[in-house]
Design a protein around this motif. Structure first.
Motif, PDB file in Angstrom:
ATOM      1  N   ASN A  22      -7.679   3.537   7.616  1.00  0.00           N
ATOM      2  CA  ASN A  22      -8.691   3.182   6.737  1.00  0.00           C
ATOM      3  C   ASN A  22      -8.598   2.219   5.837  1.00  0.00           C
ATOM      4  O   ASN A  22      -9.714   1.782   5.350  1.00  0.00           O
ATOM      5  CB  ASN A  22      -8.933   4.654   6.149  1.00  0.00           C
ATOM      6  CG  ASN A  22      -9.709   5.708   7.095  1.00  0.00           C
ATOM      7  OD1 ASN A  22     -10.700   5.926   7.373  1.00  0.00           O
ATOM      8  ND2 ASN A  22      -8.602   6.659   7.515  1.00  0.00           N
ATOM      9  N   TRP A  23      -7.436   1.986   5.185  1.00  0.00           N
ATOM     10  CA  TRP A  23      -7.273   1.357   4.145  1.00  0.00           C
ATOM     11  C   TRP A  23      -7.448  -0.302   4.538  1.00  0.00           C
ATOM     12  O   TRP A  23      -7.937  -1.197   3.728  1.00  0.00           O
ATOM     13  CB  TRP A  23      -5.738   1.273   3.697  1.00  0.00           C
ATOM     14  CG  TRP A  23      -5.614   2.118   2.589  1.00  0.00           C
ATOM     15  CD1 TRP A  23      -5.561   2.069   1.257  1.00  0.00           C
ATOM     16  CD2 TRP A  23      -5.546   3.738   2.643  1.00  0.00           C
ATOM     17  NE1 TRP A  23      -5.435   3.418   0.558  1.00  0.00           N
ATOM     18  CE2 TRP A  23      -5.222   4.059   1.516  1.00  0.00           C
ATOM     19  CE3 TRP A  23      -5.268   4.412   4.105  1.00  0.00           C
ATOM     20  CZ2 TRP A  23      -5.369   5.688   1.275  1.00  0.00           C
ATOM     21  CZ3 TRP A  23      -5.077   5.664   3.794  1.00  0.00           C
ATOM     22  CH2 TRP A  23      -4.917   6.419   2.280  1.00  0.00           C
ATOM     23  N   CYS A  24      -7.684  -0.695   6.048  1.00  0.00           N
ATOM     24  CA  CYS A  24      -7.754  -1.997   6.362  1.00  0.00           C
ATOM     25  C   CYS A  24      -9.280  -2.288   6.251  1.00  0.00           C
ATOM     26  O   CYS A  24      -9.718  -3.471   6.418  1.00  0.00           O
ATOM     27  CB  CYS A  24      -7.382  -1.956   7.878  1.00  0.00           C
ATOM     28  SG  CYS A  24      -5.677  -1.631   8.395  1.00  0.00           S
ATOM     29  N   TYR A  25     -10.160  -1.456   5.991  1.00  0.00           N
ATOM     30  CA  TYR A  25     -11.410  -1.582   5.701  1.00  0.00           C
ATOM     31  C   TYR A  25     -11.988  -1.723   4.266  1.00  0.00           C
ATOM     32  O   TYR A  25     -13.100  -1.948   3.978  1.00  0.00           O
ATOM     33  CB  TYR A  25     -12.330  -0.628   6.483  1.00  0.00           C
ATOM     34  CG  TYR A  25     -12.078  -0.597   8.039  1.00  0.00           C
ATOM     35  CD1 TYR A  25     -13.090  -1.254   8.709  1.00  0.00           C
ATOM     36  CD2 TYR A  25     -11.369   0.103   8.397  1.00  0.00           C
ATOM     37  CE1 TYR A  25     -12.855  -1.563  10.110  1.00  0.00           C
ATOM     38  CE2 TYR A  25     -11.236   0.283   9.866  1.00  0.00           C
ATOM     39  CZ  TYR A  25     -11.887  -0.685  10.745  1.00  0.00           C
ATOM     40  OH  TYR A  25     -11.578  -0.528  11.973  1.00  0.00           O
ATOM     41  N   PHE A  67      -6.376   4.483  -4.250  1.00  0.00           N
ATOM     42  CA  PHE A  67      -4.819   4.678  -4.565  1.00  0.00           C
ATOM     43  C   PHE A  67      -4.683   5.609  -5.693  1.00  0.00           C
ATOM     44  O   PHE A  67      -3.838   5.619  -6.476  1.00  0.00           O
ATOM     45  CB  PHE A  67      -4.712   3.335  -5.165  1.00  0.00           C
ATOM     46  CG  PHE A  67      -4.648   2.152  -4.241  1.00  0.00           C
ATOM     47  CD1 PHE A  67      -3.864   2.330  -3.024  1.00  0.00           C
ATOM     48  CD2 PHE A  67      -5.391   1.054  -4.280  1.00  0.00           C
ATOM     49  CE1 PHE A  67      -3.528   1.217  -1.821  1.00  0.00           C
ATOM     50  CE2 PHE A  67      -5.474  -0.052  -3.293  1.00  0.00           C
ATOM     51  CZ  PHE A  67      -4.642   0.190  -2.217  1.00  0.00           C
ATOM     52  N   ASN A  68      -5.713   6.625  -5.699  1.00  0.00           N
ATOM     53  CA  ASN A  68      -5.484   7.844  -6.483  1.00  0.00           C
ATOM     54  C   ASN A  68      -4.013   8.427  -6.377  1.00  0.00           C
ATOM     55  O   ASN A  68      -3.546   9.069  -5.187  1.00  0.00           O
ATOM     56  CB  ASN A  68      -6.575   8.734  -6.237  1.00  0.00           C
ATOM     57  CG  ASN A  68      -6.353   9.966  -7.387  1.00  0.00           C
ATOM     58  OD1 ASN A  68      -5.700  10.919  -7.119  1.00  0.00           O
ATOM     59  ND2 ASN A  68      -7.092   9.754  -8.334  1.00  0.00           N
ATOM     60  N   LYS A  69      -3.219   8.494  -7.335  1.00  0.00           N
ATOM     61  CA  LYS A  69      -1.753   9.050  -7.260  1.00  0.00           C
ATOM     62  C   LYS A  69      -1.758  10.593  -6.938  1.00  0.00           C
ATOM     63  O   LYS A  69      -0.949  11.149  -6.240  1.00  0.00           O
ATOM     64  CB  LYS A  69      -0.938   8.737  -8.560  1.00  0.00           C
ATOM     65  CG  LYS A  69      -0.325   7.660  -8.389  1.00  0.00           C
ATOM     66  CD  LYS A  69       0.638   7.446  -7.197  1.00  0.00           C
ATOM     67  CE  LYS A  69       1.957   7.155  -6.879  1.00  0.00           C
ATOM     68  NZ  LYS A  69       2.440   5.551  -7.205  1.00  0.00           N
ATOM     69  N   ILE A  93       0.752  -1.314  -0.036  1.00  0.00           N
ATOM     70  CA  ILE A  93       0.027   0.050  -0.073  1.00  0.00           C
ATOM     71  C   ILE A  93       0.788   1.187  -0.078  1.00  0.00           C
ATOM     72  O   ILE A  93       0.459   2.106  -0.678  1.00  0.00           O
ATOM     73  CB  ILE A  93      -0.865  -0.065   1.165  1.00  0.00           C
ATOM     74  CG1 ILE A  93      -2.136  -1.220   0.799  1.00  0.00           C
ATOM     75  CG2 ILE A  93      -1.698   1.415   1.443  1.00  0.00           C
ATOM     76  CD1 ILE A  93      -3.032  -1.522   1.905  1.00  0.00           C
ATOM     77  N   ALA A  94       1.962   0.959   0.559  1.00  0.00           N
ATOM     78  CA  ALA A  94       2.999   2.348   0.754  1.00  0.00           C
ATOM     79  C   ALA A  94       3.568   2.546  -0.332  1.00  0.00           C
ATOM     80  O   ALA A  94       3.831   3.733  -1.021  1.00  0.00           O
ATOM     81  CB  ALA A  94       3.900   2.020   1.732  1.00  0.00           C
ATOM     82  N   ASN A  95       3.824   1.527  -1.314  1.00  0.00           N
ATOM     83  CA  ASN A  95       4.218   1.492  -2.513  1.00  0.00           C
ATOM     84  C   ASN A  95       3.364   2.038  -3.481  1.00  0.00           C
ATOM     85  O   ASN A  95       3.641   3.014  -4.554  1.00  0.00           O
ATOM     86  CB  ASN A  95       4.792   0.197  -3.055  1.00  0.00           C
ATOM     87  CG  ASN A  95       5.431   0.125  -4.291  1.00  0.00           C
ATOM     88  OD1 ASN A  95       4.747  -0.225  -5.584  1.00  0.00           O
ATOM     89  ND2 ASN A  95       6.567   0.384  -4.431  1.00  0.00           N
ATOM     90  N   LYS A  96       2.083   1.709  -3.402  1.00  0.00           N
ATOM     91  CA  LYS A  96       1.000   1.986  -4.589  1.00  0.00           C
ATOM     92  C   LYS A  96       0.703   3.682  -4.290  1.00  0.00           C
ATOM     93  O   LYS A  96       0.575   4.465  -5.168  1.00  0.00           O
ATOM     94  CB  LYS A  96      -0.246   1.534  -4.421  1.00  0.00           C
ATOM     95  CG  LYS A  96      -0.231   0.170  -4.849  1.00  0.00           C
ATOM     96  CD  LYS A  96      -1.532  -0.476  -4.645  1.00  0.00           C
ATOM     97  CE  LYS A  96      -1.797  -1.801  -5.541  1.00  0.00           C
ATOM     98  NZ  LYS A  96      -2.223  -1.576  -6.934  1.00  0.00           N
ATOM     99  N   GLU A 135     -10.334  -3.274  -1.943  1.00  0.00           N
ATOM    100  CA  GLU A 135      -9.142  -3.170  -2.859  1.00  0.00           C
ATOM    101  C   GLU A 135      -8.038  -3.258  -2.090  1.00  0.00           C
ATOM    102  O   GLU A 135      -7.078  -3.732  -2.700  1.00  0.00           O
ATOM    103  CB  GLU A 135      -9.003  -1.845  -3.404  1.00  0.00           C
ATOM    104  CG  GLU A 135      -9.595  -1.698  -4.744  1.00  0.00           C
ATOM    105  CD  GLU A 135      -9.665  -0.166  -5.201  1.00  0.00           C
ATOM    106  OE1 GLU A 135      -8.358   0.183  -6.182  1.00  0.00           O
ATOM    107  OE2 GLU A 135     -10.365   0.768  -4.937  1.00  0.00           O
ATOM    108  N   ALA A 136      -7.730  -2.816  -0.716  1.00  0.00           N
ATOM    109  CA  ALA A 136      -6.591  -2.924  -0.037  1.00  0.00           C
ATOM    110  C   ALA A 136      -6.657  -4.410   0.547  1.00  0.00           C
ATOM    111  O   ALA A 136      -5.376  -5.034   0.502  1.00  0.00           O
ATOM    112  CB  ALA A 136      -6.551  -1.796   0.867  1.00  0.00           C
TER     113      ALA A 136
END
Length: 679
Positions: free
Chosen positions: A506-509, A633-635, A370-373, A512-513
């Motif tokens: 938040n990504w834990c819920y 994951f919007n850059k 996730i940190a990479n994305k 996609e993550a």
């Protein structure tokens, strides 16, 4: 030879700490020498014959005492994560020395005159935003710490600071000793009814490791929390609850009641000495909230929304326990147990169903992906650097161009020398000096369930969010990109520091993550979507009660530290009970006391700052709504968050940084929406 290791640049890869070469006997002589070197740095600034300038005074001051900062961070991090009696004794000896040195700097009249001279001419200096912030911060570090006091009051301040440094250490030592002291050995297998297999196996393994027969439970979270959540035996749940709730509250050698009263009274006295009404007024002047009144208004506003929901949830829980087991009065040792049963009934979801999908190694890999994305970071496990315990994992962090970003240490399992809970810290800050961007060494420390003979470390969902939370703090440290060390990374307003950590939860819920890392440890099957839906549905389960609990801790903190009549308080328990009157749902237990083990505010840095968890939740809910609108994951959004929040440290006012990222002020409604408290 000690100097070789601690008071010279380390001859190690990435200049990391040479843990295995440091002996406990090295510390005191090293601290003494490092303090002398730091004093020399200060003397060089004071004795500079040139007119005070930003470079020769403010900048020089920020880069002074580098060796002392380095050895302090190594020593005190180990005192939290890998301590023993010898280290604790050294801490008691060293803390007053450090406190005296920092007072020597803060109360150095000639140094303050130079700082004041630069500060008074700041309009003519054409400084950058970061330089202006540093100048303001340095000036306030003197004015807010007694530089303007007459001599006799300066010596009073020194005395207070010396006592406080020792009392805070003693407080923490007592809590750790109490945590380590309690053991509940179960020899009758029937008493394990309701407990998951993994919990029983871990308890058996722990008993065996201590040459005992049966199942051993302790106050370490991976042992205590599952027992409270699943054990059918109500009497044993009561026993372990009262043990946890009465830490350092037994009128014995490890009692903290007097330490609490002394700490709050000394903090109040110190604030008065500096011209502030209370410790909270002193602290909050340098926070986003600015005043105790703002904090209380914010807390009470949330309390108004959360309390009816909490009371309703509690009533439903009481009715459920009565129906299920004929429980007439719900006690503190019943809450987790019946909440879990009700959650299973409502959502067919329990942690034991989820744990197989959260193998520790997979969750770590997920956080890295996730940190990479989001931020283009790459984590490579390395074994070429020294570590302070064999459990510690070490990583080299680079960006997409291959540039070295950070060293990352991760320490996940409980042990006797480690305090409870989870935290992020650093062994070396980031800064730019002589054109070189010196990169940080960042660490996270947790207390997760250890692997057993038959199972890897499988995390509860709560542990998953804890890992992401601390990893968010770590990203704040790793992605720092400022010139000055004191403004780098997590050196931000305390009520802003939880934004990077809480937003990562938040990504834990998100489906996609979760698909990136939540795979069954035996079959590799990706977590079924119905479980993901249930995780999301259950995210607001008992949110009213959770909010009430967090607010109660924040209000207790403010009552201890924002109280003008603190001198008159004689009884810790009575004071606390009165404060909790408006937020408590469970019947009072005379044997327990929160304050005597409230390490966040009496040992850590959260005094007058516990509200910041909720404050930052408003920020993180609002910020994550932006991600949700544009894609998680919007850059573009991730780059704005990295550029305006994570990399900026404390170089600007946090609200300015936040608005630059978000385009607006944070909206409290975002939190209430997420919590399901907004009708």
């Amino acid at each position: 030879m000690i100097k070789k290791y601690l008071n010279t640049p380390f001859n190690t890869k990435y200049n990391t700490a040479p843990f295995s070469k440091i002996k406990n006997t090295d510390y005191i002589p090293t601290f003494k020498e490092a303090i002398n070197l730091a004093k020399k740095d200060i003397d060089d600034i004071v004795n500079n014959s040139e007119k005070p300038s930003f470079q020769n005074t403010i900048e020089a001051l920020d880069f002074s005492g580098e060796q002392l900062d380095r050895v302090s961070s190594i020593f005190f991090n180990l005192n939290s994560a890998e301590t023993n009696e010898e280290i604790q004794k050294i801490a008691q000896e060293v803390s007053p020395m450090l406190s005296e040195f920092s007072n020597d700097v803060a109360l150095n009249t000639e140094l303050f005159e130079r700082v004041k001279s630069v500060y008074n001419s700041k309009d003519e200096l054409n400084l950058t935003t970061e330089q202006n912030t540093l100048l303001d911060k340095k000036y306030k570090s003197f004015s807010r710490n007694g530089a303007n006091l007459p001599e006799e009051k300066k010596s009073d301040l020194r005395e207070i600071d010396k006592k406080l440094s020792q009392l805070k250490l003693k407080f923490g030592e007592n809590v750790l000793a109490e945590t380590n002291k309690f053991e509940m050995l179960i020899t009758n297998e029937e008493d394990l009814s309701g407990l998951p297999e993994g919990t029983k196996e871990a308890a058996k393994q722990l008993a065996t490791s201590k040459e005992k027969t049966g199942w051993l439970f302790t106050l370490d979270y991976p042992s205590y929390i599952p027992f409270l959540t699943y054990a059918d035996n109500r009497e044993l749940r009561k026993k372990i609850t009262l043990a946890a709730g009465s830490k350092a509250f037994k009128n014995d050698d490890l009692d903290n009641q007097n330490n609490v009263l002394q700490i709050v009274k000394l903090r109040h006295k110190r604030a008065n000495l500096l011209g502030y009404k209370t410790h909270a007024h002193f602290v909050l002047e340098e926070r986003m909230a600015e005043t105790p009144e703002t904090v209380l208004e914010f807390s009470n506003e949330l309390l108004k929304k959360a309390k009816p929901a909490a009371e309703n949830e509690f009533k439903n829980l009481e009715n459920f326990a009565k129906e299920l087991d004929g429980i007439d009065r719900l006690e503190k040792w019943d809450g987790s147990y019946y909440s879990e049963k009700l959650k299973q009934k409502l959502f067919s979801l329990d942690d034991e169903k989820l744990k197989p999908y959260f193998k520790l190694e997979n969750v770590i890999a997920g956080a890295f992906t996730i940190a990479n994305k989001l931020f283009d970071l790459k984590f490579e496990e390395i074994d070429t650097i020294d570590k302070y315990h064999e459990d510690v994992l070490t990583y080299k962090v680079t960006n997409s161009k291959g540039d070295f970003i950070s060293v990352f240490y991760a320490d996940f399992f409980p042990r006797a020398g480690k305090r409870n809970g989870a935290w992020m810290t650093s062994y070396k800050p980031q800064y730019i000096k002589n054109g070189e961007n010196s990169r940080p060494h960042v660490s996270i420390v947790c207390n997760f369930t250890k692997p057993t003979k038959t199972k890897p470390s499988l995390l509860t969902f709560n542990e998953v969010t804890t890992l992401f939370h601390e990893f968010g703090h770590a990203l704040h440290g790793m992605l720092a990109n400022t010139i000055y060390p004191s403004l780098s990374g997590t050196n931000v307003h305390w009520d802003f520091v939880e934004l990077p950590s809480q937003i990562m939860e938040n990504w834990c819920y998100e489906k996609e993550a979760l698909e990136l890392f939540a795979t069954h440890y035996e079959t590799n099957e990706v977590i079924p979507m119905d479980l993901v839906e249930k995780i999301k549905e259950s995210a607001t389960f008992h949110e009213g009660m959770q909010t009430l609990r967090q607010l109660s801790f924040g209000l207790l903190d403010m009552s201890w530290h924002g109280n003008e009549t603190i001198e008159s308080i004689k009884n810790v328990k009575a004071f606390e009970t009165e404060v909790f009157k408006n937020t408590s749902l469970y019947p009072e237990t005379k044997e327990t006391c929160m304050s005597t083990a409230f390490s966040h505010i009496f040992q850590g840095g959260y005094s007058s700052g516990y509200y910041s968890y909720k404050w930052a939740e408003v920020l993180d809910a609002d910020a994550f709504e932006y991600f949700k609108q544009e894609g998680i994951f919007n850059k573009k959004v991730a780059n704005k968050f990295k550029d305006y929040v994570l990399s900026q440290g404390g170089t600007e006012n946090p609200m300015t940084l936040y608005k630059r990222f978000r385009g607006q002020k944070p909206q409290p409604e975002a939190l209430l929406r997420r919590a399901g408290l907004l009708k």
